[in-house]
Structures are given as structure tokens and as C-alpha cells.
Design a protein around this motif. Structure first.
Motif, PDB file in Angstrom:
ATOM      1  N   VAL A 182      12.539   5.981  -6.560  1.00 19.64           N
ATOM      2  CA  VAL A 182      14.099   6.209  -6.163  1.00 19.64           C
ATOM      3  C   VAL A 182      14.131   8.009  -6.736  1.00 19.64           C
ATOM      4  O   VAL A 182      14.239   8.237  -7.793  1.00 19.64           O
ATOM      5  CB  VAL A 182      15.387   6.169  -7.257  1.00 19.64           C
ATOM      6  N   VAL A 183      15.326   9.085  -5.682  1.00 18.51           N
ATOM      7  CA  VAL A 183      14.828   9.869  -6.072  1.00 18.51           C
ATOM      8  C   VAL A 183      16.215  11.238  -6.031  1.00 18.51           C
ATOM      9  O   VAL A 183      16.896   9.904  -5.492  1.00 18.51           O
ATOM     10  CB  VAL A 183      13.634  11.180  -5.488  1.00 18.51           C
ATOM     11  N   ALA A 184      16.730  11.555  -6.414  1.00 19.07           N
ATOM     12  CA  ALA A 184      18.074  12.349  -6.220  1.00 19.07           C
ATOM     13  C   ALA A 184      18.468  13.195  -5.505  1.00 19.07           C
ATOM     14  O   ALA A 184      17.539  13.766  -4.687  1.00 19.07           O
ATOM     15  CB  ALA A 184      18.458  12.848  -7.627  1.00 19.07           C
ATOM     16  N   ALA A 239       1.202  -0.997  -0.531  1.00 23.60           N
ATOM     17  CA  ALA A 239       0.032  -0.409  -0.067  1.00 23.60           C
ATOM     18  C   ALA A 239       0.748   1.605   0.032  1.00 23.60           C
ATOM     19  O   ALA A 239       0.538   2.500  -0.427  1.00 23.60           O
ATOM     20  CB  ALA A 239      -0.491  -0.030   1.379  1.00 23.60           C
ATOM     21  N   THR A 240       2.197   1.290   0.353  1.00 25.05           N
ATOM     22  CA  THR A 240       2.639   2.115   0.482  1.00 25.05           C
ATOM     23  C   THR A 240       4.629   2.410  -0.234  1.00 25.05           C
ATOM     24  O   THR A 240       4.894   1.542  -0.675  1.00 25.05           O
ATOM     25  CB  THR A 240       3.895   2.361   1.824  1.00 25.05           C
ATOM     26  N   LYS A 241       4.271   3.476  -1.195  1.00 22.73           N
ATOM     27  CA  LYS A 241       5.444   3.636  -1.797  1.00 22.73           C
ATOM     28  C   LYS A 241       6.599   4.417  -0.935  1.00 22.73           C
ATOM     29  O   LYS A 241       6.871   5.052  -0.096  1.00 22.73           O
ATOM     30  CB  LYS A 241       5.164   5.096  -2.635  1.00 22.73           C
ATOM     31  N   VAL A 242       8.275   3.113  -1.076  1.00 29.06           N
ATOM     32  CA  VAL A 242       8.750   3.665  -0.227  1.00 29.06           C
ATOM     33  C   VAL A 242      10.052   4.547  -1.129  1.00 29.06           C
ATOM     34  O   VAL A 242      10.312   4.183  -2.203  1.00 29.06           O
ATOM     35  CB  VAL A 242      10.061   2.046  -0.140  1.00 29.06           C
ATOM     36  N   LYS A 243      10.371   5.873  -0.653  1.00 25.56           N
ATOM     37  CA  LYS A 243      10.854   6.548  -0.535  1.00 25.56           C
ATOM     38  C   LYS A 243      12.462   6.442  -0.436  1.00 25.56           C
ATOM     39  O   LYS A 243      13.024   6.377   0.870  1.00 25.56           O
ATOM     40  CB  LYS A 243      10.369   7.942  -0.694  1.00 25.56           C
ATOM     41  N   LEU A 244      13.389   6.165  -1.753  1.00 24.02           N
ATOM     42  CA  LEU A 244      14.591   6.428  -1.417  1.00 24.02           C
ATOM     43  C   LEU A 244      15.478   7.581  -1.943  1.00 24.02           C
ATOM     44  O   LEU A 244      15.426   8.107  -3.194  1.00 24.02           O
ATOM     45  CB  LEU A 244      15.209   4.770  -2.212  1.00 24.02           C
TER      46      LEU A 244
END
Length: 150
Positions: free
Chosen positions: A146-148, A75-80
Motif C-alpha cells: 500500500v503506497v500513498a 509470487a507477486t506483490k500487489v501494489k495499491l
């Protein structure tokens, strides 16, 4: 053929504590030096029991807990947040340990990095998927964002 006792999970071979027969070279050159297995001996039966007990302790206790964690993960988007170049290419790649740390930081729960499987190397920003084996019969798919880093 030589008998070995697996100390870690090896995809396609078995779980920790399993006694398996593999080719001599595979055991001698890969499994034993990497620490994935130890040679089987008559005194190894005690070791097998200890490894299996540790595996059971690490495994999520009940099916209900695993199902609950699966629903939270999906259910959750994991942010890296990772270091990346101007065009969105990463310096290096995202490892399973990074994903496990991000899941824990998001407050979803703890996931063993050895249970996370990637379909390919993550080397660019964007959305990616990873599979987590919570139990032998329960798998969850995580959406990674995945974000910068700025």
C-alpha cells in the motif's frame, strides 16, 4: 428456528445454495435484510439448484487452475495506490473490492472480492497480507504493498 436458503457465502454458516437452520431473529434481522439469504419454502428447491449452478460456474473450474492462480498470487506483490495523509495514514481504509481491482490491474487474474479476507482494517501505508479462498480446499496469501498517491 427458521430454515433459510443462503444466496451468498456467509463465513461460519455455509455456501450459496445451502439450506440451513438459524435462529428466527438472526434470519429476520440480519440474513434476509442484507440479502444473504431467503426464506425457505416448498418452491425453494428450484432456487437452490439455480444458486448451486451459479456457484459452480463462478468457482475456478479445476484444481490445476486454482493452484496456478495461487502460485501467481503468492509470487507477486500487489501494489495499491491510495490517498494518504502526511504520516502515512489512509483517508478511509482499503476494501476487498480495491484489492480485487488491484489484482486484476496487475494482470494476475480475476479474484472475487467476496473470497478475500482481511485480518484487520488496512488504514496505513506499508506491506499488509490478505487471504483469498480460491476453492474450498485452496487458499492463497497475497502480499499487498500500500503506497500513498502523490
Amino acid at each position: 428456528m427458521s430454515k433459510v436458503i443462503l444466496t451468498h457465502e456467509v463465513t461460519g454458516l455455509g455456501q450459496p445454495g445451502d439450506v440451513i437452520d438459524v435462529k428466527n431473529g438472526y434470519a429476520r434481522n440480519y440474513l434476509i435484510p442484507q440479502g444473504f439469504a431467503v426464506s425457505w419454502s416448498r418452491g425453494g428447491e428450484k432456487q437452490v439448484e439455480q444458486i448451486k449452478a451459479a456457484r459452480v460456474a463462478r468457482e475456478h473450474a479445476t484444481i490445476e487452475e486454482a493452484q496456478d492462480l495461487k502460485s501467481k498470487l503468492e509470487a507477486t506483490k500487489v501494489k495499491l495506490t491510495v490517498k494518504a495523509g502526511a504520516e502515512g495514514r489512509l483517508f478511509g481504509s482499503v476494501k476487498t473490492g480495491d484489492i480485487a481491482d488491484a489484482v486484476a490491474a496487475a494482470g494476475i487474474g480475476s479474484v472475487d472480492k467476496r473470497k478475500i479476507e482481511l485480518s484487520g482494517a488496512i488504514k496505513a501505508v506499508g506491506e499488509h497480507e490478505a487471504t483469498v479462498r480460491l476453492r474450498d480446499d485452496i487458499t492463497a496469501t497475497i502480499t499487498l504493498q500500500v503506497v500513498a498517491a502523490k
